[in-house]
Write a protein that holds these residues in place. Structure first.
Motif, PDB file in Angstrom:
ATOM      1  N   ALA A 101       0.826  -1.212   0.000  1.00  0.00           N
ATOM      2  CA  ALA A 101       0.000   0.000   0.000  1.00  0.00           C
ATOM      3  C   ALA A 101       0.856   1.255   0.000  1.00  0.00           C
ATOM      4  N   GLY A 102       2.118   1.137   0.451  1.00  0.00           N
ATOM      5  CA  GLY A 102       3.018   2.287   0.454  1.00  0.00           C
ATOM      6  C   GLY A 102       3.573   2.675   1.807  1.00  0.00           C
ATOM      7  N   SER A 103       3.215   1.949   2.876  1.00  0.00           N
ATOM      8  CA  SER A 103       3.789   2.248   4.191  1.00  0.00           C
ATOM      9  C   SER A 103       5.274   1.890   4.190  1.00  0.00           C
ATOM     10  N   ARG A 104       6.081   2.769   4.808  1.00  0.00           N
ATOM     11  CA  ARG A 104       7.532   2.580   4.753  1.00  0.00           C
ATOM     12  C   ARG A 104       8.130   2.123   6.072  1.00  0.00           C
ATOM     13  N   ASN A 105       7.436   2.366   7.174  1.00  0.00           N
ATOM     14  CA  ASN A 105       7.980   2.000   8.487  1.00  0.00           C
ATOM     15  C   ASN A 105       7.124   0.899   9.097  1.00  0.00           C
ATOM     16  N   VAL A 106       7.410  -0.338   8.715  1.00  0.00           N
ATOM     17  CA  VAL A 106       6.596  -1.482   9.128  1.00  0.00           C
ATOM     18  C   VAL A 106       7.469  -2.495   9.854  1.00  0.00           C
ATOM     19  N   LEU A 107       7.044  -2.876  11.059  1.00  0.00           N
ATOM     20  CA  LEU A 107       7.727  -3.900  11.844  1.00  0.00           C
ATOM     21  C   LEU A 107       6.818  -5.118  11.925  1.00  0.00           C
ATOM     22  N   HIS A 108       7.298  -6.262  11.437  1.00  0.00           N
ATOM     23  CA  HIS A 108       6.532  -7.502  11.457  1.00  0.00           C
ATOM     24  C   HIS A 108       6.896  -8.306  12.708  1.00  0.00           C
ATOM     25  N   LEU A 109       5.991  -8.317  13.675  1.00  0.00           N
ATOM     26  CA  LEU A 109       6.265  -9.053  14.910  1.00  0.00           C
ATOM     27  C   LEU A 109       6.411 -10.550  14.675  1.00  0.00           C
ATOM     28  N   HIS A 110       5.596 -11.092  13.774  1.00  0.00           N
ATOM     29  CA  HIS A 110       5.537 -12.544  13.610  1.00  0.00           C
ATOM     30  C   HIS A 110       6.165 -13.026  12.312  1.00  0.00           C
ATOM     31  N   GLY A 111       7.029 -12.202  11.732  1.00  0.00           N
ATOM     32  CA  GLY A 111       7.750 -12.620  10.542  1.00  0.00           C
ATOM     33  C   GLY A 111       7.046 -12.256   9.250  1.00  0.00           C
ATOM     34  N   GLU A 112       7.618 -12.730   8.143  1.00  0.00           N
ATOM     35  CA  GLU A 112       7.119 -12.406   6.809  1.00  0.00           C
ATOM     36  C   GLU A 112       7.066 -13.667   5.960  1.00  0.00           C
ATOM     37  N   ILE A 113       5.884 -13.971   5.460  1.00  0.00           N
ATOM     38  CA  ILE A 113       5.695 -15.219   4.721  1.00  0.00           C
ATOM     39  C   ILE A 113       6.404 -15.204   3.374  1.00  0.00           C
ATOM     40  N   LEU A 114       6.688 -14.028   2.838  1.00  0.00           N
ATOM     41  CA  LEU A 114       7.362 -13.946   1.548  1.00  0.00           C
ATOM     42  C   LEU A 114       8.880 -13.952   1.690  1.00  0.00           C
ATOM     43  N   GLN A 115       9.342 -14.512   2.798  1.00  0.00           N
ATOM     44  CA  GLN A 115      10.767 -14.762   3.014  1.00  0.00           C
ATOM     45  C   GLN A 115      10.959 -16.192   3.523  1.00  0.00           C
ATOM     46  N   ALA A 116      12.098 -16.758   3.172  1.00  0.00           N
ATOM     47  CA  ALA A 116      12.526 -18.040   3.731  1.00  0.00           C
ATOM     48  C   ALA A 116      13.654 -17.769   4.711  1.00  0.00           C
ATOM     49  N   ARG A 117      13.797 -18.663   5.690  1.00  0.00           N
ATOM     50  CA  ARG A 117      14.826 -18.502   6.709  1.00  0.00           C
ATOM     51  C   ARG A 117      15.582 -19.807   6.891  1.00  0.00           C
ATOM     52  N   SER A 118      16.851 -19.678   7.135  1.00  0.00           N
ATOM     53  CA  SER A 118      17.683 -20.856   7.384  1.00  0.00           C
ATOM     54  C   SER A 118      17.333 -21.496   8.723  1.00  0.00           C
ATOM     55  N   THR A 119      17.420 -22.816   8.781  1.00  0.00           N
ATOM     56  CA  THR A 119      17.210 -23.525  10.048  1.00  0.00           C
ATOM     57  C   THR A 119      18.500 -23.698  10.834  1.00  0.00           C
ATOM     58  N   VAL A 120      19.619 -23.281  10.267  1.00  0.00           N
ATOM     59  CA  VAL A 120      20.888 -23.397  10.992  1.00  0.00           C
ATOM     60  C   VAL A 120      21.484 -22.042  11.346  1.00  0.00           C
ATOM     61  N   ASP A 121      20.983 -20.967  10.717  1.00  0.00           N
ATOM     62  CA  ASP A 121      21.480 -19.625  10.992  1.00  0.00           C
ATOM     63  C   ASP A 121      20.341 -18.648  10.735  1.00  0.00           C
ATOM     64  N   THR A 122      19.724 -18.167  11.804  1.00  0.00           N
ATOM     65  CA  THR A 122      18.531 -17.328  11.659  1.00  0.00           C
ATOM     66  C   THR A 122      18.818 -16.005  10.965  1.00  0.00           C
ATOM     67  N   ARG A 123      20.101 -15.646  10.818  1.00  0.00           N
ATOM     68  CA  ARG A 123      20.443 -14.406  10.124  1.00  0.00           C
ATOM     69  C   ARG A 123      20.291 -14.537   8.614  1.00  0.00           C
ATOM     70  N   LEU A 124      20.256 -15.762   8.126  1.00  0.00           N
ATOM     71  CA  LEU A 124      20.178 -15.993   6.686  1.00  0.00           C
ATOM     72  C   LEU A 124      18.713 -16.041   6.250  1.00  0.00           C
ATOM     73  N   ARG A 125      18.299 -15.004   5.517  1.00  0.00           N
ATOM     74  CA  ARG A 125      16.933 -14.908   5.020  1.00  0.00           C
ATOM     75  C   ARG A 125      16.970 -14.656   3.520  1.00  0.00           C
ATOM     76  N   TYR A 126      15.953 -15.174   2.838  1.00  0.00           N
ATOM     77  CA  TYR A 126      15.921 -15.094   1.393  1.00  0.00           C
ATOM     78  C   TYR A 126      14.523 -14.693   0.924  1.00  0.00           C
ATOM     79  N   PRO A 127      14.420 -13.670   0.074  1.00  0.00           N
ATOM     80  CA  PRO A 127      13.104 -13.270  -0.429  1.00  0.00           C
ATOM     81  C   PRO A 127      12.511 -14.348  -1.323  1.00  0.00           C
TER      82      PRO A 127
END
Length: 244
Positions: A101-127
């Motif tokens: 919609a155009g909001s620029r300052n958004v904090l997702h408390l419960h994560g983002e479904i349009l990203q994948a995350r590593s199960t061995v290193d939580t810092r590794l995320r992929y769109p």
């Protein structure tokens, strides 16, 4: 960093705002969640027991999110921000409708479904601009990828940051949430004593804690109505015309 002294509107959104865009809530009696008990698809135990089932469930949800479109509430909040209001959005939702919609300052408390995350290193995320996650899809360190969402029983990594944002609010607008999911619901405890809080929800009369102004309307009507009042006056306030 520049000192921004504009009044700060903090918006806390839940599944009700996304439901108006066609994304089912897990409490709905129909849709994806009704077919799958939470403990079978949205817990660490479910992942350990049957990761393929969990991945396929979230692949289906991901396609639902991609088909959805921001509604009038998402657009009204984004428009306020682009018109000069200082707005921070904290959302329990894992979709990207606020951003689209155009909001620029958004904090997702419960994560983002349009990203994948590593199960061995939580810092590794992929769109995930397209497609889903399958067994055998791995991160750069060789670990299986999982949805970048917070499951029931997991900690909420951005909760402290959300508390800090709410503590700086001049007005808190809560939209489309039952205020039943912890720890997110406790964010209201961090609102400054002199900052009003408003809940926009069809069930606001039953859901709002004491001291919170109730607007018993769907997000798609209540939020744009508030935004129009604020734009006209050029300030944040609680319009008596919308109460009751």
């Amino acid at each position: 960093m520049a000192d921004d002294r504009r009044p700060h509107l903090v918006v806390f959104t839940g599944s009700g705002i996304s439901a108006e865009s066609g994304i089912q809530t897990f409490r709905a009696r129909d849709g994806l969640w009704a077919e799958h008990p939470i403990e079978e698809v949205a817990t660490p135990h479910a992942w350990r027991r049957d990761p393929e089932r969990v991945l396929q469930f979230y692949n289906r949800r991901r396609e639902q999110v991609r088909r959805a479109r921001p509604n009038a509430a998402h657009k009204a909040l984004a428009a306020l921000e682009h018109q000069g209001f200082r707005i921070s959005v904290i959302t329990q939702n894992i979709d990207d409708l606020h951003e689209r919609a155009g909001s620029r300052n958004v904090l997702h408390l419960h994560g983002e479904i349009l990203q994948a995350r590593s199960t061995v290193d939580t810092r590794l995320r992929y769109p995930l601009p397209r497609g889903g996650i399958e067994l055998g899809d791995v991160c750069d360190k060789g670990g299986q990828l999982r949805p970048d969402v917070v499951w029931f029983g997991e900690s909420v990594p951005h909760f402290a940051e959300a508390c800090d944002i709410v503590a700086e609010a001049d007005l808190l607008l809560v939209v489309g949430t039952s205020l039943a999911v912890m720890p997110a619901a406790s964010l209201l405890d961090y609102v400054p004593l002199d900052a009003p809080s408003i809940l926009v929800d069809p069930e606001a009369e039953a859901l709002a804690p004491p001291g919170v102004t109730r607007i018993s309307q769907p997000a798609g009507k209540g939020v744009p109505d508030l935004a129009r009042h604020w734009r006209r006056e050029g300030r944040l306030w609680v319009p008596e015309a919308l109460l009751g």
